[in-house]
Write a protein that holds these residues in place. Structure first.
Motif, PDB file in Angstrom:
ATOM      1  N   HIS A 155     -11.078  26.650  -1.635  1.00 40.28           N
ATOM      2  CA  HIS A 155     -11.440  26.271  -0.413  1.00 40.28           C
ATOM      3  C   HIS A 155     -10.412  25.574   0.458  1.00 40.28           C
ATOM      4  O   HIS A 155     -10.086  24.539  -0.425  1.00 40.28           O
ATOM      5  CB  HIS A 155     -13.162  25.842  -0.413  1.00 40.28           C
ATOM      6  CG  HIS A 155     -14.213  26.628  -0.513  1.00 40.28           C
ATOM      7  ND1 HIS A 155     -14.521  27.241   0.540  1.00 40.28           N
ATOM      8  CD2 HIS A 155     -14.786  27.165  -1.500  1.00 40.28           C
ATOM      9  CE1 HIS A 155     -15.654  28.269   0.252  1.00 40.28           C
ATOM     10  NE2 HIS A 155     -15.513  28.136  -1.002  1.00 40.28           N
TER      11      HIS A 155
ATOM     12  N   ARG B 244     -17.194  24.421   4.467  1.00 43.66           N
ATOM     13  CA  ARG B 244     -16.445  25.636   3.821  1.00 43.66           C
ATOM     14  C   ARG B 244     -16.926  27.041   4.256  1.00 43.66           C
ATOM     15  O   ARG B 244     -18.107  27.336   4.687  1.00 43.66           O
ATOM     16  CB  ARG B 244     -17.202  25.368   2.211  1.00 43.66           C
ATOM     17  CG  ARG B 244     -16.453  24.127   1.569  1.00 43.66           C
ATOM     18  CD  ARG B 244     -16.876  24.286   0.336  1.00 43.66           C
ATOM     19  NE  ARG B 244     -16.390  22.872  -0.358  1.00 43.66           N
ATOM     20  CZ  ARG B 244     -16.016  22.865  -1.717  1.00 43.66           C
ATOM     21  NH1 ARG B 244     -16.063  23.956  -2.545  1.00 43.66           N
ATOM     22  NH2 ARG B 244     -15.547  21.600  -2.286  1.00 43.66           N
TER      23      ARG B 244
ATOM     24  N   GLY C 151     -10.295  22.315  -3.439  1.00 47.86           N
ATOM     25  CA  GLY C 151     -10.277  22.761  -4.536  1.00 47.86           C
ATOM     26  C   GLY C 151     -11.281  24.228  -4.493  1.00 47.86           C
ATOM     27  O   GLY C 151     -11.850  24.332  -3.519  1.00 47.86           O
ATOM     28  N   GLU C 152     -11.377  24.736  -5.663  1.00 48.15           N
ATOM     29  CA  GLU C 152     -12.084  25.982  -5.896  1.00 48.15           C
ATOM     30  C   GLU C 152     -11.988  26.946  -4.818  1.00 48.15           C
ATOM     31  O   GLU C 152     -12.839  27.875  -4.721  1.00 48.15           O
ATOM     32  CB  GLU C 152     -13.733  25.541  -5.828  1.00 48.15           C
ATOM     33  CG  GLU C 152     -14.060  24.458  -6.769  1.00 48.15           C
ATOM     34  CD  GLU C 152     -15.701  24.170  -6.614  1.00 48.15           C
ATOM     35  OE1 GLU C 152     -16.356  23.867  -7.574  1.00 48.15           O
ATOM     36  OE2 GLU C 152     -16.095  23.889  -5.293  1.00 48.15           O
TER      37      GLU C 152
ATOM     38  N   ARG D 241     -21.271  20.113  -2.347  1.00 45.48           N
ATOM     39  CA  ARG D 241     -19.797  20.230  -2.189  1.00 45.48           C
ATOM     40  C   ARG D 241     -19.298  20.037  -0.865  1.00 45.48           C
ATOM     41  O   ARG D 241     -18.245  19.300  -0.777  1.00 45.48           O
ATOM     42  CB  ARG D 241     -19.514  21.694  -2.534  1.00 45.48           C
ATOM     43  CG  ARG D 241     -19.586  22.005  -3.948  1.00 45.48           C
ATOM     44  CD  ARG D 241     -19.066  23.675  -4.321  1.00 45.48           C
ATOM     45  NE  ARG D 241     -18.830  23.733  -5.733  1.00 45.48           N
ATOM     46  CZ  ARG D 241     -19.586  24.053  -6.465  1.00 45.48           C
ATOM     47  NH1 ARG D 241     -20.982  24.375  -6.126  1.00 45.48           N
ATOM     48  NH2 ARG D 241     -19.162  24.309  -8.020  1.00 45.48           N
TER      49      ARG D 241
ATOM     50  N   HIS E 208     -18.934  28.794  -4.310  1.00 42.14           N
ATOM     51  CA  HIS E 208     -18.637  27.502  -4.363  1.00 42.14           C
ATOM     52  C   HIS E 208     -19.007  26.725  -2.937  1.00 42.14           C
ATOM     53  O   HIS E 208     -18.103  25.971  -2.383  1.00 42.14           O
ATOM     54  CB  HIS E 208     -17.043  27.077  -4.806  1.00 42.14           C
ATOM     55  CG  HIS E 208     -16.878  27.803  -6.070  1.00 42.14           C
ATOM     56  ND1 HIS E 208     -17.650  27.465  -7.335  1.00 42.14           N
ATOM     57  CD2 HIS E 208     -15.891  28.376  -6.531  1.00 42.14           C
ATOM     58  CE1 HIS E 208     -17.146  27.972  -8.292  1.00 42.14           C
ATOM     59  NE2 HIS E 208     -16.180  28.810  -7.985  1.00 42.14           N
ATOM     60  N   ASN E 209     -19.992  27.049  -2.388  1.00 39.37           N
ATOM     61  CA  ASN E 209     -20.293  26.568  -1.019  1.00 39.37           C
ATOM     62  C   ASN E 209     -21.714  26.041  -1.009  1.00 39.37           C
ATOM     63  O   ASN E 209     -22.929  26.974  -1.257  1.00 39.37           O
ATOM     64  CB  ASN E 209     -20.110  27.593  -0.061  1.00 39.37           C
ATOM     65  CG  ASN E 209     -20.203  27.281   1.620  1.00 39.37           C
ATOM     66  OD1 ASN E 209     -20.578  25.928   1.638  1.00 39.37           O
ATOM     67  ND2 ASN E 209     -19.747  27.968   2.337  1.00 39.37           N
TER      68      ASN E 209
END
Length: 322
Positions: A25, A72, A22-23, A90, A85-86
């Protein structure tokens, strides 16, 4: 422990693929060993590192079913070198997604350097999903550990390399060397980004081995590895690894029941032994194996020996005193 153990023979994955987390990745993963055998997951270092073929060889392939993956933005995971988003939590969630994908109820968690940070964060979040911990080169992500590497500490051990690293930055920006590098690592100018990444990787590559290894240094500063390593690493350092200072030690009660072996190089100037000792003091049940002739790298003979013995122990191949 007598007589150094080598890595197990070279092995190819029996499965590999991409997992959409998701996001935007997608994670590259591999599975090695024997399907249905004792499950384990490997957490590579960094932040921003990647797995390598030698990482597959730290377990007996007849006794283990191991998942390795690029975190990620790292290695073959996509998008390349992505910092949006890393973060730590996460990645912890990604580890759980991988466990669910494999159908394991619980597994051994194996992590070195930054991977040891992740292993502890994951275990403290999901203690019921962890059968054992194998940890190398302990990094607890405390402020003093970050400052050791990028403010004062390792600079005293490697002064000429430190001068080269800081010399890339104008003198009026050196008060916050990580922020200065991050600005360059996120520049719109590709040449600026690449030069900064290689300088960052050169500094870290200088402090990770007891005996200099020119081949390892060249590999470490290769653009394909240096760019994600430097960008992601700098971001995590700036954001204090998304942890409260001392959080991992403060929550150690959550995992004291989990069997653990800590393999630490006595001469580690990247993640100094005091962190492994602090972890041992907070967690007396864990075994600390201090390797007298090793530094930080997992490839050093004494470290290899300790890691292979640890995974063999947890597979029931060795007794408690071996």
């Amino acid at each position: 422990m007598t007589g150094y153990r080598p890595l197990y023979p070279e092995i190819e994955p029996y499965e590999s693929g991409m997992l959409d987390v998701g996001e935007g990745h997608s994670l590259y993963y591999e599975r090695v060993g024997t399907p249905g055998a004792k499950p384990a997951v490997f957490l590579h270092g960094g932040p921003g590192g990647a797995m390598s073929p030698n990482h597959r060889r730290q377990w007996n392939p007849e006794l283990y079913d191991v998942v390795l993956f690029d975190q990620r933005g790292c290695g073959k995971s996509l998008p390349f070198a992505e910092i949006v988003h890393n973060d730590t939590w996460r990645i912890v969630a990604d580890i759980e997604r991988l466990r669910e994908m494999c159908g394991h109820e619980a597994w051994q968690v194996f992590g070195g350097s930054w991977g040891s940070t992740l292993a502890l964060a994951y275990a403290e979040t999901h203690p019921e999903r962890v059968t054992e911990l194998v940890l190398r080169g302990i990094f607890l992500a405390r402020r003093k550990e970050a400052e050791w590497l990028y403010r004062f500490g390792a600079s005293e051990m490697y002064p000429e390399q430190w001068d080269s690293f800081t010399g890339h930055i104008p003198e009026d920006e050196r008060g916050d060397i990580v922020s200065a590098y991050f600005r360059r690592l996120t520049s719109d100018d590709e040449a600026v980004r690449l030069t900064a990444a290689k300088e960052w990787a050169s500094w870290e590559g200088s402090v990770i081995t007891l005996v200099p290894d020119p081949d390892l240094f060249v590999d470490f500063t290769d653009a394909a590895k240096a760019v994600p390593f430097a960008r992601i690493c700098a971001q995590f350092f700036l954001d204090e690894f998304y942890l409260e200072d001392g959080q991992l030690l403060a929550n150690i009660e959550r995992i004291r029941h989990i069997p653990a072996i800590i393999v630490q190089g006595r001469h580690d100037t990247c993640t100094p032994p005091v962190s492994a000792w602090d972890l041992k003091k907070a967690w007396p049940e864990a075994e600390l194996w201090m390797i007298p002739d090793a530094s930080h790298m997992a490839s050093e003979p004494g470290i290899v020996d300790g890691l292979v013995r640890a995974t063999d122990r947890f597979a029931g191949k060795l007794g408690p005193t071996e």
